[in-house]
Design a protein around this motif. Structure first.
Motif, PDB file in Angstrom:
ATOM      1  N   ILE A   1     -11.215   0.269  -4.653  1.00 38.86           N
ATOM      2  CA  ILE A   1     -12.434  -0.402  -4.206  1.00 38.86           C
ATOM      3  C   ILE A   1     -13.546   0.626  -4.120  1.00 38.86           C
ATOM      4  O   ILE A   1     -13.356   1.716  -3.566  1.00 38.86           O
ATOM      5  CB  ILE A   1     -12.202  -1.091  -2.846  1.00 38.86           C
ATOM      6  CG1 ILE A   1     -11.168  -2.206  -2.990  1.00 38.86           C
ATOM      7  CG2 ILE A   1     -13.503  -1.649  -2.291  1.00 38.86           C
ATOM      8  CD1 ILE A   1     -10.763  -2.863  -1.710  1.00 38.86           C
TER       9      ILE A   1
ATOM     10  N   GLU B   1     -13.983  -8.765  -2.250  1.00 36.58           N
ATOM     11  CA  GLU B   1     -14.638  -7.472  -2.426  1.00 36.58           C
ATOM     12  C   GLU B   1     -15.257  -7.409  -3.817  1.00 36.58           C
ATOM     13  O   GLU B   1     -14.567  -7.586  -4.821  1.00 36.58           O
ATOM     14  CB  GLU B   1     -13.596  -6.366  -2.239  1.00 36.58           C
ATOM     15  CG  GLU B   1     -14.155  -5.016  -1.923  1.00 36.58           C
ATOM     16  CD  GLU B   1     -14.932  -4.973  -0.614  1.00 36.58           C
ATOM     17  OE1 GLU B   1     -14.487  -5.587   0.350  1.00 36.58           O
ATOM     18  OE2 GLU B   1     -15.998  -4.338  -0.594  1.00 36.58           O
TER      19      GLU B   1
ATOM     20  N   LEU C   1     -11.904   3.868  -2.906  1.00 41.73           N
ATOM     21  CA  LEU C   1     -10.861   3.749  -1.898  1.00 41.73           C
ATOM     22  C   LEU C   1      -9.602   3.253  -2.589  1.00 41.73           C
ATOM     23  O   LEU C   1      -9.661   2.309  -3.382  1.00 41.73           O
ATOM     24  CB  LEU C   1     -11.281   2.734  -0.829  1.00 41.73           C
ATOM     25  CG  LEU C   1     -12.554   3.047  -0.039  1.00 41.73           C
ATOM     26  CD1 LEU C   1     -12.977   1.844   0.764  1.00 41.73           C
ATOM     27  CD2 LEU C   1     -12.334   4.237   0.853  1.00 41.73           C
ATOM     28  N   ASP C   2      -8.471   3.888  -2.286  1.00 42.22           N
ATOM     29  CA  ASP C   2      -7.210   3.464  -2.897  1.00 42.22           C
ATOM     30  C   ASP C   2      -6.662   2.288  -2.109  1.00 42.22           C
ATOM     31  O   ASP C   2      -6.077   2.457  -1.046  1.00 42.22           O
ATOM     32  CB  ASP C   2      -6.197   4.614  -2.881  1.00 42.22           C
ATOM     33  CG  ASP C   2      -6.694   5.783  -3.695  1.00 42.22           C
ATOM     34  OD1 ASP C   2      -6.932   5.586  -4.891  1.00 42.22           O
ATOM     35  OD2 ASP C   2      -6.858   6.870  -3.138  1.00 42.22           O
ATOM     36  N   ALA C   3      -6.870   1.108  -2.621  1.00 46.67           N
ATOM     37  CA  ALA C   3      -6.484  -0.078  -1.867  1.00 46.67           C
ATOM     38  C   ALA C   3      -5.011  -0.420  -2.071  1.00 46.67           C
ATOM     39  O   ALA C   3      -4.340  -0.848  -1.153  1.00 46.67           O
ATOM     40  CB  ALA C   3      -7.360  -1.255  -2.253  1.00 46.67           C
TER      41      ALA C   3
ATOM     42  N   MET D   1      -1.901   6.472  -0.761  1.00 47.67           N
ATOM     43  CA  MET D   1      -3.193   6.600  -0.094  1.00 47.67           C
ATOM     44  C   MET D   1      -3.873   7.911  -0.482  1.00 47.67           C
ATOM     45  O   MET D   1      -4.884   8.263   0.086  1.00 47.67           O
ATOM     46  CB  MET D   1      -3.009   6.553   1.430  1.00 47.67           C
ATOM     47  CG  MET D   1      -2.523   5.230   1.963  1.00 47.67           C
ATOM     48  SD  MET D   1      -3.769   3.948   1.863  1.00 47.67           S
ATOM     49  CE  MET D   1      -4.730   4.351   3.306  1.00 47.67           C
TER      50      MET D   1
ATOM     51  N   LYS E   1     -16.621   2.448  -2.732  1.00 47.07           N
ATOM     52  CA  LYS E   1     -17.131   2.582  -1.368  1.00 47.07           C
ATOM     53  C   LYS E   1     -18.522   1.965  -1.267  1.00 47.07           C
ATOM     54  O   LYS E   1     -19.313   2.043  -2.198  1.00 47.07           O
ATOM     55  CB  LYS E   1     -17.206   4.062  -0.991  1.00 47.07           C
ATOM     56  CG  LYS E   1     -15.895   4.612  -0.525  1.00 47.07           C
ATOM     57  CD  LYS E   1     -16.093   5.972   0.100  1.00 47.07           C
ATOM     58  CE  LYS E   1     -14.771   6.663   0.287  1.00 47.07           C
ATOM     59  NZ  LYS E   1     -14.926   8.035   0.752  1.00 47.07           N
TER      60      LYS E   1
ATOM     61  N   GLY F   1      -4.588 -10.753  -3.543  1.00 46.10           N
ATOM     62  CA  GLY F   1      -4.459  -9.549  -2.733  1.00 46.10           C
ATOM     63  C   GLY F   1      -3.455  -8.603  -3.369  1.00 46.10           C
ATOM     64  O   GLY F   1      -3.551  -8.286  -4.554  1.00 46.10           O
ATOM     65  N   THR F   2      -2.464  -8.210  -2.583  1.00 46.34           N
ATOM     66  CA  THR F   2      -1.476  -7.274  -3.117  1.00 46.34           C
ATOM     67  C   THR F   2      -0.230  -7.996  -3.613  1.00 46.34           C
ATOM     68  O   THR F   2       0.701  -7.360  -4.094  1.00 46.34           O
ATOM     69  CB  THR F   2      -1.063  -6.280  -2.017  1.00 46.34           C
ATOM     70  OG1 THR F   2      -0.580  -7.043  -0.911  1.00 46.34           O
ATOM     71  CG2 THR F   2      -2.211  -5.430  -1.575  1.00 46.34           C
TER      72      THR F   2
ATOM     73  N   VAL G   1      -5.166  -0.830  -7.604  1.00 44.12           N
ATOM     74  CA  VAL G   1      -6.425  -1.460  -7.198  1.00 44.12           C
ATOM     75  C   VAL G   1      -7.229  -0.427  -6.428  1.00 44.12           C
ATOM     76  O   VAL G   1      -6.722   0.186  -5.486  1.00 44.12           O
ATOM     77  CB  VAL G   1      -6.175  -2.706  -6.323  1.00 44.12           C
ATOM     78  CG1 VAL G   1      -7.498  -3.361  -5.956  1.00 44.12           C
ATOM     79  CG2 VAL G   1      -5.281  -3.695  -7.030  1.00 44.12           C
TER      80      VAL G   1
ATOM     81  N   MET H   1       0.851  -1.189   0.000  1.00 40.59           N
ATOM     82  CA  MET H   1       0.000   0.000   0.000  1.00 40.59           C
ATOM     83  C   MET H   1       0.881   1.231   0.000  1.00 40.59           C
ATOM     84  O   MET H   1       1.239   1.766   1.043  1.00 40.59           O
ATOM     85  CB  MET H   1      -0.908  -0.030   1.220  1.00 40.59           C
ATOM     86  CG  MET H   1      -2.188   0.727   0.984  1.00 40.59           C
ATOM     87  SD  MET H   1      -3.221   0.685   2.415  1.00 40.59           S
ATOM     88  CE  MET H   1      -3.573  -1.047   2.545  1.00 40.59           C
TER      89      MET H   1
END
Lengths: 208, 583
Positions: free
Chosen positions: B391, B374, B14-16, B4, B393, B63-64, B389, B1
């Protein structure tokens, strides 16, 4: 609550009942944690995704807990806010291995903290940085950094690393919650006791 | 991450995750999301193009983090994840199309390779290579013969011959030695790939593969036996494809082709059913609901019905880099994401701009869907190889209204138009019943008017009744001005020689008028030599001798000495005299 109940409460004969709300994203381990906190003979073998919410009750040394285990699925998250008013404590569970959704956790936490039923209340919040056993899990310090927990100034909070499957770290968290709640309770009782005493003195003078 | 910061998108996303150095070079056709391990968590499957000549990889993200990598043999043209059987646990297969082959991966391991049938080879070409093998002809003659075949043959040459023809003279011999023993094959190349549900519309139903090839064909492949279920031909090689429906019931394949047209194929026929001719080449094709949205090279986004009827067109601020559908069934939301060259990603529902996402780099691929656990996850890769990535809200609400500046809302409010009157209805009925007769009557009258006008014009020209003279020797123009309230008026005539360079001489002006009404001081005037281009004012006074308010026309003639007919004529409508004569 009758007078006798109150009296027994003050004297510590009866355990105080507290409502606890268990929040967190789906698959973070809320139901598993609650299941571990229950007495061994009532524990469920298999945990399935919660639909809506479920209510669990268990007792600790001094408190009697009623836990509202909320579903974390995004379609049920809108239910959370309806239970804020009646809760005395919050348990917030975080999947510390899910780096991608940490931002979603933060979003939900911020929404929760800014809700009108929560904002002005000194309600204790216990964070479980769960799934510590997983290889790519972040430490509880890292989790609290990412969620900016240091910004919570008006509420007592505590974060502890946990592994709900084996029950590690849960007792530590529960002890903290119990301590905080008891402290608040005692403070409350002391003031009521003083009021009660004053009333007696007043009545006494009236009688004279 | 690593990032942000909010992206100026009104806080909808949202900045994942953002990794600017992920080293992912790919396009939207090579990205898919699928639950590859059957544990309810979707993975990101990417066909990485590497440098374009090496380093092609099949990458899987969880995931990341990068979860696995498989080396690809050739550049991927497309990648799809689909269910090819009903076996438990339900684990989807990944199909990677590259060159003439489809490589299938199951559990992230190579599982099967399917090669498209080879094409017919030119017999002349075969004969020529046969001769070369037997040593009857040298490489130079071979080159000449192949060149002549290439020009006139209706079956195109094989890749080997084409490469041979492109070689310099010194490399020819070596090439022939190397390749002459192998038989000639002509292979087509896959340009696009998609999936089509076999018989059920279920999310996890068994699918067929739909493949578009460079030979302008579309194949539907059975995923169990890998046989060609259906073959359809197009007028041009397909570049992008969208498939909807079920193979056994009814399906529709919308194909954007390299000739700039869009063809719509249906179940019954092996030829396109509808065709949309676009003004410029398509760069993106996405189906939203029942409409097809096409992004074009002229920086526009156009909407079409599934029968190819154009619905709308909007102009975008920058060229399109990529497009992807955004489908969120839990909220009943369908839109299209458009990546632009100005580092923005726009979200449109129909032609309304709902959200603008600013990105640090130009986005080359977009994929929206369920990632991890998600549902509303937006995955983008950038030109510099970054992975982003975002997301959606949970609480986000998309306004129905267009967020782009445009006509005000009041414009779409309906006006209170009064009801139709009986007269209007009768008229409309009459027009409907005798429309042809009315049109004919109108046309006849129109022709008569035109004829009358033409006649009058010819007459005026013939008798020089106009204030313009078109004769070649004396092209003149005149206009008259009357000044004054009366009874005495000043009459000024402006005469101009419109010839290019020739002066006009020997002209005079004369008047024709009612002597009972008017008296003109100089009824005959000589005009001096007229220099071309200059305007000469010639003035005289007119007295109105009548005090009854009667007016008349005074005719002015410009005459040439020695000719009886005037060069030009002007009619002056005299104004009413408002004063009284003094004498």
């Amino acid at each position: 609550m009758g007078l006798l109940d109150k009296l027994s409460g003050w004297l510590g004969l009866r355990k105080k009942e507290v409502n606890v709300l268990c929040l967190g994203l789906d698959n973070s381990g809320k139901s598993t944690i609650i299941n571990q906190l229950k007495p061994a003979n009532t524990q469920a073998q298999e945990i399935v995704p919660t639909i809506g919410f479920s209510i669990e009750k268990f007792k600790s040394s001094s408190l009697s807990f009623t836990v509202f285990d909320m579903s974390g699925q995004s379609r049920y998250r809108s239910l959370w806010e309806h239970y804020y008013k009646e809760s005395h404590a919050i348990i917030f569970v975080i999947d510390s291995s899910d780096k991608l959704r940490m931002v979603v956790t933060k979003e939900e936490l911020d929404t929760f903290l800014n809700h009108e039923d929560i904002r002005g209340k000194r309600i204790p919040v216990l964070f479980f940085a769960n799934k510590m056993d997983l290889q790519d899990a972040m430490s509880s310090v890292k989790v609290s950094q990412m969620l900016c927990l240091e910004n919570i100034k008006d509420k007592p909070w505590h974060i502890c690393a946990s592994n709900a499957v084996r029950g590690e770290g849960l007792q530590e968290g529960l002890d903290w919650l119990q301590g905080t709640l008891s402290a608040q309770h005692t403070a409350h009782i002391t003031t009521t006791k003083n009021n009660f005493l004053n009333m007696f003195v007043f009545l006494f003078f009236l009688y004279l | 991450m690593t990032s942000m910061e909010s992206g100026g998108d009104g806080g909808k996303w949202l900045d994942a995750h953002y990794d600017p150095v992920a080293g992912l070079y790919t396009f939207s056709s090579c990205v898919d999301l699928a639950d590859l391990s059957g544990d309810g968590e979707n993975r990101l499957v990417v066909g990485d193009l590497g440098t374009g000549s090496s380093g092609m990889k099949l990458k899987v993200y969880r995931g990341t983090a990068l979860m696995s990598e498989n080396t690809l043999l050739d550049l991927p043209a497309g990648l799809v994840a689909f269910f090819m059987d009903l076996h438990e646990p339900r684990i989807p297969t990944t199909a990677v199309a590259s060159g003439p082959c489809i490589y299938l991966y199951k559990n992230l391991r190579p599982y099967f390779k399917f090669t498209l049938p080879s094409l017919e080879v030119n017999t002349l070409e075969q004969d020529v290579w046969q001769q070369a093998r037997e040593g009857q002809i040298d490489p130079l003659t071979l080159k000449e013969m192949l060149e002549s075949i290439r020009k006139k043959a209706d079956v195109p040459l094989s890749v080997r011959s084409l490469r041979f023809l492109s070689l310099e003279t010194d490399g020819l011999d070596e090439f022939v030695q190397l390749h002459k023993q192998q038989p000639i094959r002509r292979q087509t190349v896959i340009t696009c790939i998609d999936t089509l549900k076999k018989s059920t519309a279920d999310e996890d139903g068994v699918s067929c593969l739909v493949v578009g090839t460079e030979s302008s064909d579309v194949f539907i492949l059975d995923s169990k036996a890998f046989i060609i279920l259906s073959k359809m031909s197009l007028p041009a090689p397909p570049t992008m494809m969208d498939v909807t429906g079920q193979f056994d019931v009814e399906f529709r394949i919308t194909v954007a082709c390299r000739n700039g047209n869009i063809y719509i194929l249906r179940r019954e026929s092996d030829k396109p059913k509808y065709c949309v001719e676009l003004p410029s080449h398509p760069v993106g094709l996405v189906r939203v609901g029942k409409n097809v949205l096409v992004g074009c090279t002229d920086e526009s986004l156009q909407g079409f019905t599934q029968k190819g009827k154009k619905l709308w067109k909007i102009v975008l601020p920058a060229p399109i880099t990529t497009m992807a559908p955004m489908d969120l069934p839990t909220r009943g939301f369908q839109g299209v994401l458009v990546g632009l060259a100005n580092c923005e990603v726009h979200l449109y529902r129909d032609k309304n701009l709902l959200s603008t996402i600013k990105t640090p780099d130009v986005v080359t691929s977009i994929c929206f869907g369920r990632y991890g656990r998600e549902d509303g996850t937006l995955i983008m890769t950038t030109k510099g190889g970054g992975l982003m990535v975002k997301i959606l809200k949970r609480t986000v609400v998309f306004d129905d209204r267009d967020s782009a500046p445009g006509p005000p809302l009041a414009q779409s409010i309906r006006l209170n138009v009064p009801k139709k009157t009986k007269l209007y209805v009768d008229q409309t009925l009459r027009e409907r019943e005798s429309g042809v007769a009315m049109h004919r009557a109108f046309q006849m009258d129109l022709s008569r008017v035109r004829l009358a006008a033409a006649k009058a014009y010819v007459k005026a020209l013939e008798s020089s009744l106009t204030p313009m003279s078109a004769s070649l020797s004396e092209p003149l123009k005149m206009n008259a001005v009357v000044q004054g309230l009366g009874p005495s008026f000043k009459l000024t005539l402006h005469v101009q020689n419109t010839a290019a360079c020739r002066p006009v001489m020997n002209l005079a002006i004369s008047f024709l008028y009612d002597e009972n009404l008017y008296r003109i001081r100089d009824p005959y005037m000589r005009i001096p030599l007229l220099v071309p281009g200059l305007i000469y004012p010639v003035g005289t006074f007119v007295d109105c001798t009548n005090d009854k308010g009667i007016t008349d026309i005074i005719k002015v003639f410009v005459l040439h000495e020695g000719r009886s007919s005037p060069l030009l004529t002007a009619h002056i409508n005299m104004p009413v005299s408002e004063g009284l004569a003094l004498s």
